[in-house]
Design an enzyme around this catalytic site. Structure first.
Site, mmCIF file in Angstrom:
data_model
loop_
_atom_site.group_PDB
_atom_site.id
_atom_site.type_symbol
_atom_site.label_atom_id
_atom_site.label_comp_id
_atom_site.label_asym_id
_atom_site.label_seq_id
_atom_site.Cartn_x
_atom_site.Cartn_y
_atom_site.Cartn_z
ATOM 1 N N ARG A 51 -25.747 55.331 38.207
ATOM 2 C CA ARG A 51 -27.093 54.751 39.185
ATOM 3 C C ARG A 51 -27.192 55.547 40.159
ATOM 4 O O ARG A 51 -28.782 55.546 41.070
ATOM 5 C CB ARG A 51 -26.080 54.028 39.708
ATOM 6 C CG ARG A 51 -26.757 53.082 41.001
ATOM 7 C CD ARG A 51 -25.485 52.344 41.356
ATOM 8 N NE ARG A 51 -24.503 51.608 41.352
ATOM 9 C CZ ARG A 51 -23.617 51.085 41.963
ATOM 10 N NH1 ARG A 51 -23.376 50.678 42.507
ATOM 11 N NH2 ARG A 51 -22.205 50.477 40.740
ATOM 12 N N HIS A 240 -5.337 53.335 18.006
ATOM 13 C CA HIS A 240 -4.869 54.274 17.831
ATOM 14 C C HIS A 240 -4.065 54.551 16.382
ATOM 15 O O HIS A 240 -4.299 54.811 15.330
ATOM 16 C CB HIS A 240 -4.591 55.853 18.595
ATOM 17 C CG HIS A 240 -5.629 55.577 19.127
ATOM 18 N ND1 HIS A 240 -7.387 55.447 19.351
ATOM 19 C CD2 HIS A 240 -5.422 56.597 20.790
ATOM 20 C CE1 HIS A 240 -7.800 55.990 20.336
ATOM 21 N NE2 HIS A 240 -6.587 56.197 21.107
HETATM 22 C C1 BG6 Z 1 -6.622 57.547 24.304
HETATM 23 C C2 BG6 Z 1 -5.852 57.199 25.537
HETATM 24 O O1 BG6 Z 1 -7.351 56.572 23.882
HETATM 25 O O2 BG6 Z 1 -6.029 58.911 23.611
HETATM 26 C C3 BG6 Z 1 -5.368 58.466 26.941
HETATM 27 O O3 BG6 Z 1 -6.240 56.267 26.383
HETATM 28 C C4 BG6 Z 1 -4.682 59.551 25.296
HETATM 29 O O4 BG6 Z 1 -3.974 57.840 26.939
HETATM 30 C C5 BG6 Z 1 -5.826 59.948 24.527
HETATM 31 O O5 BG6 Z 1 -4.081 61.014 25.936
HETATM 32 C C6 BG6 Z 1 -5.283 61.118 22.761
HETATM 33 O O6 BG6 Z 1 -5.847 61.120 22.317
HETATM 34 P P1 BG6 Z 1 -5.813 62.956 22.252
HETATM 35 O O7 BG6 Z 1 -7.217 63.311 20.766
HETATM 36 O O8 BG6 Z 1 -5.728 63.991 22.594
HETATM 37 O O9 BG6 Z 1 -5.068 62.235 20.866
#
Ligand code: BG6
Length: 485
Positions: A51, A240
């Site tokens: 923005r 995940h």
């Molecule tokens: C994100 C979450 O999707 O993944 C976070 O919102 C988390 O809370 C993160 O810390 C972890 O990702 P990575 O790649 O560091 O394991």
């Protein structure tokens, strides 16, 4: 060994939320690395959109700063940086109004791939899609990239899918789960489906159980407001950990192509049993000597949100009936470590007699840090003294095995995923029905603990989580693997 780099076609990538945290930390530095590796062609354009009124030069300074902060010094090079910054443009756009859209439209070029990264809150997806169409900026081949959280329950995920579907075909929508972009996660598919060794044993007849751990040592770090509404179940498990579970449990797709892979993942999610209330443990970290309690970071002294969760999950299908999957994830734990451990059953008969220190074969796929794989096998302890057994790891560190000096140049998850968007390859992105199925499984679990008024158990920062999580395993005569660096 230098990774083989195949350049993608030139593109115009518009990053909505171009000055935001994700753009600064991941998207822009990732694109720089792909540029310096020769994968992003110099004729490409990255157009930051936000923005705030800014000149192109101001925005280039933002990008340069992000590179300075988030690209490793050994990957930096003044000349490459200048050439990269030449590809950067900026337009101030009022997403809800009309200002800026015609300038953006004027910048878009014909004959190159168009991609729009919605690095903004989901509330803006609808207005963005609407304006992109009204101003004829998104052509029929344009791609949109959307981030999690993709909804916070089934109803909201459906609404988001419907919003996107009003303007884009499913093959134009790239829902990011950055875990799918991690090198080892893809390696999991290579290990399973490019070797004959594992697949014949990959079922309930030979696998005792599977553990999936995503442990973090950090707290919620300034994201307390979002996190307190989400909790570990929505923030990590629904996406995940679920994706990791799918890749471990799915049937071999007939080909490594987007819908074949996503069809198989979807079948796994649909085969999940509802989680029983006595097979879930939720935790919340206490204050430590130098770290605040979760509730303090979340800004709610009475918060009942979990910063840790462990669950026992059952995949009710022919392959997996009887093999439990134990999932756990949490913040402020002993170490940052993510791994999948597949523990095989005992051989049917021991020819070495009682009292031998026999241990099960365990295949550990380590996602981070130090990506690699490790298979525990039993051998004879060397030397005289009779037949004594000893466990040894067959160890393969990917960086060492593939990297030669200095380790492999393993692209960050975002780098890989953005290049896949440009290539038009959706294999590592979630399809709308997958996301909805994952919420359909998650919603009743959350509703269950809300109805019961469950309180998460406190755990110490730097620990492995709450005591009851240990019990979840102990009562099945199993143990969690240690959480360590
Ligand atoms: C994100 C979450 O999707 O993944 C976070 O919102 C988390 O809370 C993160 O810390 C972890 O990702 P990575 O790649 O560091 O394991």
């Amino acid at each position: 060994m230098v990774a083989r780099v195949i350049p993608v076609d030139p593109f115009d990538l518009v990053v909505f939320g171009g000055t935001g945290d994700l753009a600064r930390r991941k998207i822009l530095p990732g694109l720089y690395r792909r540029f310096s590796a020769g994968q992003m062609p110099r004729e490409s354009r990255i157009i930051g959109v936000a923005r705030k009124a800014m000149t192109r030069e101001d925005y280039r300074a933002v990008v340069a700063e992000a590179i300075g902060e988030f690209v490793a010094p050994e990957r930096r090079d003044g000349e490459v940086e200048r050439a990269f910054l030449d590809c950067i443009d900026y337009v101030a756009v009022d997403v809800g109004g009309d200002a800026g859209w015609s300038e953006l439209s004027a910048l878009m070029r014909e004959g190159v791939v168009r991609a729009f990264y919605f690095s903004v809150g989901p509330g803006l997806f609808g207005p963005l899609a609407d304006r992109l169409h009204a101003h004829a900026i998104a052509d029929t081949d344009a791609r949109v990239v959307v981030e999690k959280p993709f909804g916070n329950d089934l109803a909201s995920a459906r609404a988001l899918n419907a919003t996107l579907a009003a303007y884009f075909r499913e093959d134009q929508v790239y829902r990011i789960d950055h875990y799918l972009g991690k090198e080892t996660v893809q390696n999991l598919m290579a290990v399973r489906f490019a070797n004959i060794l594992f697949e014949p044993l990959w079922n309930a007849q030979f696998v005792d159980h599977v553990q999936i751990t995503v442990a973090e040592s950090v707290g919620v770090n300034g994201r307390g407001e979002y996190y307190d509404r989400a909790g570990a179940m929505r923030d990590m498990v629904q996406n995940h950990l679920m994706q990791l579970l799918c890749l471990i449990a799915m049937e071999p797709p007939f080909r490594f192509e987007p819908d074949a892979v996503r069809d198989e993942k979807l079948k796994v999610i649909r085969a999940l049993d509802p989680v029983r209330s006595d097979e879930i443990v939720r935790g919340q970290y206490r204050a430590g000597a130098t770290t605040p309690a979760y509730r303090e970071e979340a800004g709610d002294p009475d918060s009942l949100t979990e910063s840790y969760i462990a669950l026992k999950v059952h995949v009710s299908n022919w392959r997996w009936k009887g093999t439990p999957f134990y999932l756990r994830t949490g913040k402020r734990l002993r170490a940052r470590t993510s791994e999948i451990a597949v523990t095989f059953k005992e051989p049917p008969h021991s020819i070495f007699g009682e009292g031998e220190s026999w241990k099960e074969n365990v295949l550990v796929i380590r996602l981070q840090p130090n990506e690699g794989m490790n298979l525990r096998v039993m051998i004879k302890e060397p030397g005289p003294g009779g037949m004594r057994l000893k466990e040894v790891p067959l160890d393969m560190s990917f960086a060492e095995a593939l990297g030669g000096e200095g380790g492999a140049d393993i692209p960050d998850a975002y780098e890989r995923l953005i290049m896949d968007v440009i290539r038009g390859n959706q294999t590592l992105f979630m399809r709308g029905d997958e996301v909805e199925a994952a919420w359909a499984w998650t919603d009743p679990v959350i509703a269950g603990w809300e109805e019961r008024g469950d309180r998460p158990q406190p755990y110490d920062p730097g620990s492995s989580g709450p005591e009851d999580a240990l019990m979840l395993m102990h009562r099945d005569a199993r143990r969690w693997r240690e959480i360590r660096d």
